[in-house]
Design a protein around this motif. Structure first.
Motif, PDB file in Angstrom:
ATOM      1  N   GLN A 122      64.277  33.994  86.623  1.00 47.25           N
ATOM      2  CA  GLN A 122      62.909  34.373  86.184  1.00 47.25           C
ATOM      3  C   GLN A 122      61.970  34.880  87.401  1.00 47.25           C
ATOM      4  N   LYS A 123      62.369  34.330  88.680  1.00 45.21           N
ATOM      5  CA  LYS A 123      61.471  34.624  89.922  1.00 45.21           C
ATOM      6  C   LYS A 123      61.876  36.111  90.266  1.00 45.21           C
ATOM      7  N   GLU A 124      63.293  36.681  89.841  1.00 48.25           N
ATOM      8  CA  GLU A 124      63.573  37.888  90.545  1.00 48.25           C
ATOM      9  C   GLU A 124      62.771  39.106  89.799  1.00 48.25           C
ATOM     10  N   SER A 125      62.423  39.966  90.604  1.00 51.06           N
ATOM     11  CA  SER A 125      61.750  40.924  89.728  1.00 51.06           C
ATOM     12  C   SER A 125      62.683  41.908  88.801  1.00 51.06           C
ATOM     13  N   ILE A 126      62.244  42.884  88.063  1.00 47.04           N
ATOM     14  CA  ILE A 126      62.911  43.585  87.426  1.00 47.04           C
ATOM     15  C   ILE A 126      63.917  44.852  88.099  1.00 47.04           C
ATOM     16  N   SER A 127      63.166  45.086  89.010  1.00 51.74           N
ATOM     17  CA  SER A 127      63.573  46.221  90.266  1.00 51.74           C
ATOM     18  C   SER A 127      64.587  45.488  90.885  1.00 51.74           C
ATOM     19  N   GLU A 128      64.544  44.239  91.475  1.00 49.71           N
ATOM     20  CA  GLU A 128      65.434  43.764  92.107  1.00 49.71           C
ATOM     21  C   GLU A 128      66.818  43.640  91.141  1.00 49.71           C
TER      22      GLU A 128
END
Length: 314
Positions: A78-84
């Motif tokens: 959940q802490k990773e962005s959609i872009s990442e």
């Protein structure tokens, strides 16, 4: 063994190498030319053979596993962005990822992330932590008893067992791959042992391992890849349908079970329920089952098995 059967085994081995390469290099540029080189076929023949063996074209397979991996990361990290996550899964830009994701899942990546995650499976129906049914990809939610309460649910699916965080060692494996229903993996084990026994790779100390390459809460069951494996200590030369792989050492949530063949679903539900309250999240790598006995030798025909899920702190 006739020439036709030998050819089939060799073709399967080459396709397995392509699938393994994709899994290990998800963030890299992968095209038909590269895949055909890995399989040692011309692009034309590779496309036809891959499609015949797996029932989907190479590019469709590549796109599907990337999107399913992205879906898994969206829910687990959940802490990773959609872009990442988009770039981790090999998409060149966010707009193309967003279009592909919505086309495949019927909702945006942001909407998918906000959905309740499927934690349990009961009678083929997927449920969230609060016992709400969740639809399979592309399918409507099945009708169930809406009065099905949490207490009843836990009594039916949760086992009393010891689960702990352990550092598991590296496993060197040889495998025969199975794709489809879980209860059919015995056929792959039969092929594996038929190959391994004459080569003196099986002793009384040999342990078997089932490695799961896909998340069954996201991937359709007919596409879920499972490797029927045995642990080997030496650099074994493989051939045909028999491949080799390595499960890296790392931190795992390990649950120890003594269960009947019909209780694996319940054991996995127990692991998934524990994980939601553990302070850990799924880590990188594959989940696997490590078997400590031959269930045929057990007086009650039970499997003594460790279910191992790679984890990292929330």
């Amino acid at each position: 063994m006739d020439f036709k059967e030998l050819s089939k085994k060799e073709y399967t081995a080459r396709i397995n190498r392509v699938m393994d390469y994709i899994s290990q290099n998800m963030d890299q540029t992968i095209d038909l030319s590269l895949m055909s080189d890995i399989a040692a076929f011309s692009p034309y023949h590779f496309h036809r053979i891959f499609t015949f063996i797996l029932g989907e074209t190479p590019n469709n397979f590549l796109s599907r596993v990337r999107l399913e991996k992205a879906a898994q990361l969206l829910q687990d990290h959940q802490k990773e962005s959609i872009s990442e996550i988009c770039y981790q899964c090999g998409f060149g830009n966010l707009s193309s990822f967003s279009r592909a994701f919505k086309s495949f899942f019927g909702m945006s990546a942001k909407e998918f992330r906000q959905q309740n995650k499927a934690i349990y499976i009961k009678d083929g129906i997927r449920y969230s932590k609060n016992c709400k049914p969740i639809s399979k990809i592309g399918k409507n939610i099945q009708k169930i008893n809406e009065q099905f309460c949490t207490v009843e649910f836990n009594q039916l699916i949760i086992m009393d067992t010891k689960i702990e965080i352990k550092r598991m060692p590296e496993l060197n494996l040889i495998y025969c791959r199975h794709m489809g229903a879980f209860n059919k993996i015995g056929q792959a084990y039969e092929k594996l042992f038929k190959w391994a026994i004459p080569r003196e790779l099986v002793t009384s100390e040999t342990k078997t391992v089932t490695v799961y390459r896909d998340d069954p809460s996201i991937t359709s069951i007919d596409k879920v890849r499972q490797d029927a494996s045995i642990i080997v200590s030496s650099n074994v030369k493989v051939e045909g349908e028999i491949g080799k792989s390595t499960i890296p050492a790392g931190k795992y949530a390990v649950g120890h079970f003594e269960i009947k063949e019909t209780e694996f679903e319940q054991a996995w539900n127990t692991m998934c329920s524990w994980l939601t309250e553990s302070g850990y999240q799924p880590g990188d790598g594959c989940t696997y089952e490590l078997y400590h006995n031959d269930y045929n030798d057990h007086p009650e025909h039970k499997f003594i098995v460790d279910i191992c899920i790679p984890v990292k702190p929330l």
